[in-house]
Design an enzyme around this catalytic site. Structure first.
Site, PDB file in Angstrom:
ATOM      1  N   GLY A   8       0.828  -1.108   0.022  1.00 37.26           N
ATOM      2  CA  GLY A   8       0.055  -0.072  -0.051  1.00 37.26           C
ATOM      3  C   GLY A   8       0.744   1.272   0.054  1.00 37.26           C
TER       4      GLY A   8
ATOM      5  N   ARG B 125       4.063   6.169   1.552  1.00 37.02           N
ATOM      6  CA  ARG B 125       4.491   7.748   1.555  1.00 37.02           C
ATOM      7  C   ARG B 125       3.757   8.477   0.407  1.00 37.02           C
ATOM      8  NH1 ARG B 125      10.162   6.947  -1.215  1.00 37.02           N
ATOM      9  NH2 ARG B 125       9.353   5.067  -2.065  1.00 37.02           N
TER      10      ARG B 125
ATOM     11  N   ASP C 182       4.543  -4.358  -7.494  1.00 37.26           N
ATOM     12  CA  ASP C 182       3.860  -3.266  -7.165  1.00 37.26           C
ATOM     13  C   ASP C 182       4.449  -2.003  -7.706  1.00 37.26           C
ATOM     14  OD1 ASP C 182       6.111  -3.762  -5.336  1.00 37.26           O
ATOM     15  OD2 ASP C 182       5.973  -1.874  -4.595  1.00 37.26           O
TER      16      ASP C 182
HETATM   17  P1  AMP Z   1       8.967   1.126  -3.383  1.00 37.92           P
HETATM   18  O1  AMP Z   1      10.189   0.376  -3.330  1.00 37.92           O
HETATM   19  O2  AMP Z   1       9.669   2.581  -3.480  1.00 37.92           O
HETATM   20  O3  AMP Z   1       8.096   1.085  -4.611  1.00 37.92           O
HETATM   21  O4  AMP Z   1       8.244   1.058  -2.043  1.00 37.92           O
HETATM   22  C1  AMP Z   1       7.776   0.096  -1.554  1.00 37.92           C
HETATM   23  C2  AMP Z   1       6.832   0.212  -0.331  1.00 37.92           C
HETATM   24  O5  AMP Z   1       7.488   0.808   0.804  1.00 37.92           O
HETATM   25  C3  AMP Z   1       5.645   0.626  -0.676  1.00 37.92           C
HETATM   26  O6  AMP Z   1       4.482   0.161  -0.223  1.00 37.92           O
HETATM   27  C4  AMP Z   1       5.763   2.332  -0.232  1.00 37.92           C
HETATM   28  O7  AMP Z   1       4.710   2.916   0.156  1.00 37.92           O
HETATM   29  C5  AMP Z   1       6.613   1.968   1.040  1.00 37.92           C
HETATM   30  N1  AMP Z   1       7.555   2.805   1.677  1.00 37.92           N
HETATM   31  C6  AMP Z   1       8.674   3.565   1.015  1.00 37.92           C
HETATM   32  N2  AMP Z   1       9.325   4.284   1.464  1.00 37.92           N
HETATM   33  C7  AMP Z   1       8.350   4.686   2.543  1.00 37.92           C
HETATM   34  C8  AMP Z   1       8.605   5.648   3.627  1.00 37.92           C
HETATM   35  N3  AMP Z   1       9.512   6.693   3.686  1.00 37.92           N
HETATM   36  N4  AMP Z   1       7.449   5.734   4.560  1.00 37.92           N
HETATM   37  C9  AMP Z   1       6.575   4.957   4.533  1.00 37.92           C
HETATM   38  N5  AMP Z   1       6.557   3.845   3.447  1.00 37.92           N
HETATM   39  C10 AMP Z   1       7.539   3.780   2.536  1.00 37.92           C
HETATM   40 MG    MG Z   2       6.497   1.639  -5.471  1.00 36.12          MG
END
Ligand code: AMP
Ligand code: MG
Length: 465
Positions: free
Chosen positions: A86, A89, A239
């Site tokens: 989900g 951020r 995702d």
């Molecule tokens: P990503 O690899 O950037 O696609 O992120 C993978 C997951 O980690 C997703 O669910 C993002 O929303 C969550 N996520 C990444 N960075 C953060 C953050 N700084 N705070 C909260 N959730 C994060």
């Molecule tokens: Mg992502």
């Protein structure tokens, strides 16, 4: 002015999202507004630049008509399944002109887990520059409408200035969205998702199998385009693969300088799962996960459903390979179905001699001398040139419009980020401007074409999360 929000996503069943507001920041300031994109969305760029606009872009005001939410999804990350990811951020404010209007880095959501829901400034500048460069290169992508400095620090390896990106996407539906409902055995909402995806992206389609077929086609073409410009996504988790076929999520992405098919940049991708040459296979693997998730909608008989899915998945190479052949044929100025062997033998020589991917192809239209200058040992290339010349008259203008002069090179992005962290955004605006016309020679900016000097080479990229 008000932003003309629609909220089709927030009208979906409650399982699709968590309603959650952006969390205000102390003293935001504007870094950039994308005037052209604003106009495309029928938003007055002057409004976005106003105090009221800044308050919206920083998450300090919820604009009239917005219904902020965090989307629910699952995902395979580096091959392992996480049932609940989900938006941790990112907050969707709603849709404007049919496109998702999302604030990335706008604070914690119910999906944040241990994360702070924030973005550091570096990744915001990187995503802005690279996504807009991709758009100018002709690669389907989410767009950047604005970048804001939050005025607050975020804690990464060390404290860093925070930023918020306004991302515009055809939608943020991903393979992981379908996986979310499949993981919950929620066939009803799976059906709702398929209908919604069809409505937003593919109104002519009839059923779930049709949707799978279309997403396969879109992603095969997308990855072929990535390969053609030397783009490495870096984190092709399910995702991060959009049902619309746009490039999404520019965390640890990078463009290659010297050609190496096994090139990877992402620090967390130690095994090279998402290396350049693996991208088509990973796309296909991800699409198999989409097929798995949609399986119950293909046919009540499971065996039949699997067979239908497999038939579609088998078509990936049949779409990808001709698409790649066409792109690379055009890169060497020849008709779309040229001899792949001719292209592969050039790529092999480039890899052997670590020639710069972008400069080498660009130079091919500029004459033998310019081309050979990209190789430390030009001798074997002379033979290749003879083969190429005997394959037909190369279309030089086609080559010019397929081989960019300017790409967002890593070392350039890094130096933009370094300056930005010190409050100097002039290098950001300069690089952004140059990347708007990647296929044009730009007098006075030739040095932006150059491959990094040894001490400038960026070996690793980070998610910045
Ligand atoms: P990503 O690899 O950037 O696609 O992120 C993978 C997951 O980690 C997703 O669910 C993002 O929303 C969550 N996520 C990444 N960075 C953060 C953050 N700084 N705070 C909260 N959730 C994060
Ligand atoms: Mg992502």
């Amino acid at each position: 002015m008000t932003l003309p929000f629609q909220n089709t996503y927030s009208q979906l069943p409650a399982e699709f999202f968590e309603k959650t507001p952006p969390i205000p920041v102390s003293s935001p300031s504007l870094i950039a507004v994308n005037d052209d994109l604003a106009r495309e969305l029928s938003i007055d760029p002057a409004f976005l630049r106003s105090e009221e606009g800044l308050a919206i872009l920083s998450g300090n005001t919820i604009p009239d008509g917005a219904e902020p939410l965090a989307m629910a999804y699952s995902g395979h990350q580096f091959g392992g399944f996480s049932p609940v990811l989900g938006d941790g951020r990112a907050i969707l404010l709603g849709e404007v002109a049919g496109k998702d209007f999302q604030l990335k880095g706008a604070g914690r959501t119910p999906f944040s887990r241990r994360g702070d829901g924030r973005s550091a400034l570096g990744p915001v500048l990187r995503e802005y520059l690279v996504s807009e460069a991709m758009h100018a290169l002709g690669v389907p992508t989410t767009r950047a409408l604005a970048a804001v400095e939050s005025g607050e620090q975020v804690l990464r390896e060390e404290p860093e200035p925070g930023g918020i990106l306004t991302r515009i996407a055809s939608s943020h539906l991903r393979i992981g969205t379908a996986q979310f409902f499949a993981a919950h055995q929620d066939h009803e909402n799976l059906r709702v998702l398929v209908d919604y995806a069809k409505k937003r992206h593919y109104p002519d389609l009839t059923d779930a199998l049709d949707l799978l077929r279309k997403v396969i086609e879109k992603q095969a073409h997308l990855v072929a385009k990535w390969m053609g410009v030397g783009f490495i996504h870096g984190v092709m988790n399910t995702d991060n693969m959009s049902l619309s076929g746009e490039t999404i999520d520019y965390g640890p992405c990078a463009f290659m300088d010297r050609f190496d098919p096994a090139q990877k940049f992402s620090y967390i991708d130690q095994q090279g799962r998402y290396a350049y040459q693996n991208q088509p296979y990973i796309a296909q693997w991800n699409l198999s996960r989409l097929a798995e998730a949609l399986l119950p909608l293909f046919d009540d008989n499971q065996e039949k459903a699997v067979e239908l899915a497999q038939n579609e998945l088998a078509k990936f190479p049949e779409i990808y390979e001709p698409a790649r052949l066409k792109i690379f044929s055009h890169k060497i100025g020849l008709p779309e179905n040229s001899d792949w062997e001719l292209i592969q033998s050039l790529l092999d020589l480039m890899a052997e001699q670590k020639a710069d991917f972008t400069l080498t192809f660009r130079a091919l239209a500029q004459g033998e001398e310019a081309f050979l200058a990209n190789f430390s040992n030009p001798q074997p290339l002379r033979g290749w040139l003879t083969h190429w010349q005997s394959a037909g008259d190369a279309n030089l203008s086609l080559m010019k419009s397929t081989n960019p002069a300017f790409i967002p090179r890593n070392h350039r992005i890094e130096s933009v980020i370094e300056a930005g962290k010190k409050g100097d955004f002039a290098p950001f605006h300069e690089l952004h401007q140059i990347l708007q016309q990647p296929y044009e020679e730009q007098a006075g900016f030739e040095h932006f074409q150059e491959t990094p000097r040894p001490e400038e080479i960026v070996c690793a990229t980070f998610c910045g999360t």
